[in-house]
Each structure stands twice: as structure tokens, then as C-alpha cells.
Design a protein around this motif. Structure first.
Motif, PDB file in Angstrom:
ATOM      1  N   GLY A 165      48.405  55.206  49.405  1.00  0.00           N
ATOM      2  CA  GLY A 165      48.282  54.448  48.168  1.00  0.00           C
ATOM      3  C   GLY A 165      46.827  54.289  47.789  1.00  0.00           C
ATOM      4  N   LEU A 166      46.596  54.114  46.517  1.00  0.00           N
ATOM      5  CA  LEU A 166      45.238  53.935  46.013  1.00  0.00           C
ATOM      6  C   LEU A 166      45.248  52.893  44.903  1.00  0.00           C
ATOM      7  N   LEU A 167      44.425  51.871  45.064  1.00  0.00           N
ATOM      8  CA  LEU A 167      44.218  50.871  44.028  1.00  0.00           C
ATOM      9  C   LEU A 167      42.744  50.896  43.649  1.00  0.00           C
ATOM     10  N   ARG A 168      42.465  51.263  42.408  1.00  0.00           N
ATOM     11  CA  ARG A 168      41.080  51.360  41.957  1.00  0.00           C
ATOM     12  C   ARG A 168      40.867  50.407  40.779  1.00  0.00           C
ATOM     13  N   VAL A 169      39.998  49.446  40.972  1.00  0.00           N
ATOM     14  CA  VAL A 169      39.641  48.508  39.916  1.00  0.00           C
ATOM     15  C   VAL A 169      38.301  48.952  39.336  1.00  0.00           C
ATOM     16  N   ASN A 170      38.322  49.507  38.149  1.00  0.00           N
ATOM     17  CA  ASN A 170      37.103  49.990  37.509  1.00  0.00           C
ATOM     18  C   ASN A 170      36.378  48.885  36.747  1.00  0.00           C
ATOM     19  N   ASP A 171      37.153  47.942  36.218  1.00  0.00           N
ATOM     20  CA  ASP A 171      36.564  46.851  35.443  1.00  0.00           C
ATOM     21  C   ASP A 171      37.493  45.645  35.554  1.00  0.00           C
ATOM     22  N   ALA A 172      37.208  44.762  36.506  1.00  0.00           N
ATOM     23  CA  ALA A 172      38.075  43.607  36.757  1.00  0.00           C
ATOM     24  C   ALA A 172      38.154  42.677  35.554  1.00  0.00           C
ATOM     25  N   GLU A 173      37.049  42.504  34.854  1.00  0.00           N
ATOM     26  CA  GLU A 173      37.034  41.615  33.692  1.00  0.00           C
ATOM     27  C   GLU A 173      37.945  42.147  32.594  1.00  0.00           C
ATOM     28  N   GLN A 174      37.930  43.457  32.397  1.00  0.00           N
ATOM     29  CA  GLN A 174      38.788  44.062  31.386  1.00  0.00           C
ATOM     30  C   GLN A 174      40.264  43.867  31.747  1.00  0.00           C
ATOM     31  N   LEU A 176      41.579  41.398  33.515  1.00  0.00           N
ATOM     32  CA  LEU A 176      41.928  39.993  33.293  1.00  0.00           C
ATOM     33  C   LEU A 176      42.130  39.703  31.808  1.00  0.00           C
ATOM     34  N   ARG A 177      41.289  40.301  30.965  1.00  0.00           N
ATOM     35  CA  ARG A 177      41.450  40.102  29.514  1.00  0.00           C
ATOM     36  C   ARG A 177      42.787  40.669  29.052  1.00  0.00           C
ATOM     37  N   TRP A 178      43.125  41.832  29.572  1.00  0.00           N
ATOM     38  CA  TRP A 178      44.399  42.460  29.198  1.00  0.00           C
ATOM     39  C   TRP A 178      45.573  41.597  29.646  1.00  0.00           C
ATOM     40  N   LEU A 179      45.539  41.105  30.871  1.00  0.00           N
ATOM     41  CA  LEU A 179      46.616  40.246  31.372  1.00  0.00           C
ATOM     42  C   LEU A 179      46.781  39.008  30.490  1.00  0.00           C
ATOM     43  N   GLY A 180      45.669  38.456  30.019  1.00  0.00           N
ATOM     44  CA  GLY A 180      45.724  37.270  29.180  1.00  0.00           C
ATOM     45  C   GLY A 180      46.328  37.508  27.816  1.00  0.00           C
ATOM     46  N   ARG A 181      46.373  38.763  27.379  1.00  0.00           N
ATOM     47  CA  ARG A 181      46.935  39.088  26.065  1.00  0.00           C
ATOM     48  C   ARG A 181      48.429  39.356  26.110  1.00  0.00           C
ATOM     49  N   LEU A 182      49.003  39.505  27.297  1.00  0.00           N
ATOM     50  CA  LEU A 182      50.408  39.870  27.389  1.00  0.00           C
ATOM     51  C   LEU A 182      51.312  38.760  26.843  1.00  0.00           C
ATOM     52  N   PRO A 183      52.268  39.110  26.010  1.00  0.00           N
ATOM     53  CA  PRO A 183      53.201  38.108  25.475  1.00  0.00           C
ATOM     54  C   PRO A 183      53.959  37.409  26.591  1.00  0.00           C
ATOM     55  N   TRP A 184      54.208  36.124  26.406  1.00  0.00           N
ATOM     56  CA  TRP A 184      54.969  35.291  27.334  1.00  0.00           C
ATOM     57  C   TRP A 184      54.242  35.083  28.660  1.00  0.00           C
ATOM     58  N   LEU A 189      49.312  32.970  32.787  1.00  0.00           N
ATOM     59  CA  LEU A 189      48.218  33.453  33.625  1.00  0.00           C
ATOM     60  C   LEU A 189      46.911  32.777  33.274  1.00  0.00           C
ATOM     61  N   GLN A 190      46.648  32.617  31.986  1.00  0.00           N
ATOM     62  CA  GLN A 190      45.412  31.965  31.569  1.00  0.00           C
ATOM     63  C   GLN A 190      45.358  30.534  32.068  1.00  0.00           C
ATOM     64  N   ALA A 192      46.893  29.386  34.754  1.00  0.00           N
ATOM     65  CA  ALA A 192      46.759  29.405  36.211  1.00  0.00           C
ATOM     66  C   ALA A 192      45.346  29.770  36.648  1.00  0.00           C
ATOM     67  N   LEU A 193      44.739  30.718  35.932  1.00  0.00           N
ATOM     68  CA  LEU A 193      43.408  31.167  36.312  1.00  0.00           C
ATOM     69  C   LEU A 193      42.325  30.213  35.849  1.00  0.00           C
ATOM     70  N   GLY A 194      42.584  29.490  34.761  1.00  0.00           N
ATOM     71  CA  GLY A 194      41.601  28.547  34.246  1.00  0.00           C
ATOM     72  C   GLY A 194      40.320  29.259  33.856  1.00  0.00           C
ATOM     73  N   ALA A 195      39.229  28.806  34.426  1.00  0.00           N
ATOM     74  CA  ALA A 195      37.913  29.384  34.098  1.00  0.00           C
ATOM     75  C   ALA A 195      37.535  30.540  35.022  1.00  0.00           C
ATOM     76  N   THR A 196      38.501  31.058  35.779  1.00  0.00           N
ATOM     77  CA  THR A 196      38.217  32.145  36.710  1.00  0.00           C
ATOM     78  C   THR A 196      37.691  33.368  35.961  1.00  0.00           C
ATOM     79  N   SER A 197      36.712  34.009  36.539  1.00  0.00           N
ATOM     80  CA  SER A 197      36.177  35.231  35.955  1.00  0.00           C
ATOM     81  C   SER A 197      35.992  36.259  37.076  1.00  0.00           C
ATOM     82  N   ALA A 198      36.029  37.516  36.705  1.00  0.00           N
ATOM     83  CA  ALA A 198      35.851  38.574  37.692  1.00  0.00           C
ATOM     84  C   ALA A 198      35.077  39.718  37.059  1.00  0.00           C
ATOM     85  N   LYS A 199      34.175  40.265  37.828  1.00  0.00           N
ATOM     86  CA  LYS A 199      33.388  41.393  37.337  1.00  0.00           C
ATOM     87  C   LYS A 199      33.228  42.399  38.482  1.00  0.00           C
ATOM     88  N   GLY A 200      32.973  43.629  38.095  1.00  0.00           N
ATOM     89  CA  GLY A 200      32.677  44.641  39.096  1.00  0.00           C
ATOM     90  C   GLY A 200      33.806  45.617  39.314  1.00  0.00           C
TER      91      GLY A 200
END
Length: 205
Positions: A165-174, A176-184, A189-190, A192-200
């Protein structure tokens, strides 16, 4: 439209649902209005086996841009072919092929088996298999979302497994932004995560 057919002599059951110009925007304002058309079919050859075979092919209109909401999430295509047996190993789905292109997510699967119990191969490898239901899977799965890629090939079970298996995170912030846009799901998620941020970037094999 929905239609079905039942054959009393054999217990065979067939059903089909057809979509024609269904607008996803009617379900949620985050969805693009590109109309969906296609069909979903299911059939069970007999009541004795309880195996249900399914075929789905739903696609968005190729032409017709989303007016007034360029950032809306499109549902482009969904196709799948396989079967479901509730008696096999606690319930097993055998997906011969899957293609999903929706909400900026792309997923492809080939010969994917998912069961509530161990696969036959995993049960053979386990020294002391237990009857308690556990999720097990085998096959090939590729998933791509904004900023992240996932590839799984082989066999996965709690007590036995082989493959890669391979999990590659190229842009964690991107991602998280996508997850926050998902309907319902996004609002939950927003919250639950609150002010959490991720980069790298990150890679796990």
C-alpha cells in the motif's frame, strides 16, 4: 423511473432504476447542476443463493457548464459491476470493477472483495481464526483526492494480510480544505478539527 420483475417458479428477481437529467444541485447547493443520466440494475437468480448481482452506470452531461457557481462540486461518473452475498463470510461484496469521479475524488477498483469476516485466504493463514465479524478486503484500489493519493493492492485482514500500500500526502492543507467543503460531512469535520491546520508532505508505504 423504476421497474422490476419477479419469477415465482425460480424466485428470480430483477430491478432497474433509470435516471434522466437529474440535477445534483437539487440535493445540495454545493453540488454542480450538471444533470445525471444512467441506470442502476440489480438481479437475484434465485432465493436459494441470495446472491445479488448489480451493475451501475451513471454519468453527467458532457456539455453545459455550471452557471453561477464555478466552485461547485461536480459528480462526473459512477460505474460499478459486481455482486453481494449476505451469507458469504458474514456478508461479502465482490466488485469486479469500479470507477468513481465525483466531488474532486477519483477512485478505481479491480477485483475488490470486501467482507465482514476474513477472506478464505486470510482464514487459512490465521492460526486460530475467530468467528467474530471483522472487516477484511482484497484486490486493487486507487483513490485520489486533492492533495492526497492512496493505492492498495493485495489482502488486508486484522490477523493476516499480504500485499502493498502507498499513502502519499502531497499537500495536507489542500486535503483539509477539500474535506471541509464536502456536503453533510464537511461541517462536522470543521467542527471537530476546530482551528487545526496541517502543512507539508508525507509518504507511507
Amino acid at each position: 423511473s423504476v421497474q422490476g420483475r419477479f419469477t415465482p417458479a425460480s424466485g428470480a428477481l430483477e430491478g432497474e432504476a433509470r435516471l434522466s437529467n437529474l440535477s445534483p444541485a437539487a440535493l445540495h447547493t454545493a453540488f454542480a447542476a450538471a444533470p445525471l443520466s444512467g441506470s442502476l440494475q440489480a438481479s437475484a437468480p434465485s432465493q436459494a443463493t441470495q446472491t445479488v448481482r448489480f451493475v451501475a452506470d451513471v454519468r453527467a452531461a458532457r456539455h453545459g457548464a455550471t452557471a453561477g457557481n464555478a466552485a461547485a462540486l461536480r459528480i462526473d461518473a459512477f460505474s460499478a459491476q459486481g455482486q453481494w452475498n449476505p451469507l458469504d463470510n458474514g456478508g461479502t461484496a465482490r466488485i469486479e470493477k469500479l470507477n468513481l469521479q465525483a466531488l474532486q475524488l477519483q477512485a478505481q477498483a479491480t477485483d475488490l472483495h470486501i467482507s465482514r469476516g476474513q477472506t478464505a485466504e486470510a482464514a487459512a493463514q490465521a492460526a486460530t481464526p475467530k468467528p467474530a465479524p471483522t472487516l477484511a478486503a482484497q484486490g486493487l484500489l486507487n483513490v485520489t483526492v486533492p492533495g492526497t493519493e492512496l493505492r492498495l493492492q493485495g489482502q488486508m485482514a486484522p490477523r493476516a494480510g499480504q500485499g502493498n500500500g502507498l499513502l502519499r500526502v502531497n499537500d495536507a492543507e489542500q486535503t483539509l480544505r477539500w474535506l471541509g467543503r464536502l456536503p453533510w460531512l464537511g461541517a462536522t469535520l470543521q467542527s471537530a478539527l476546530g482551528a487545526t491546520s496541517a502543512k507539508g508532505q508525507a509518504q507511507l508505504q
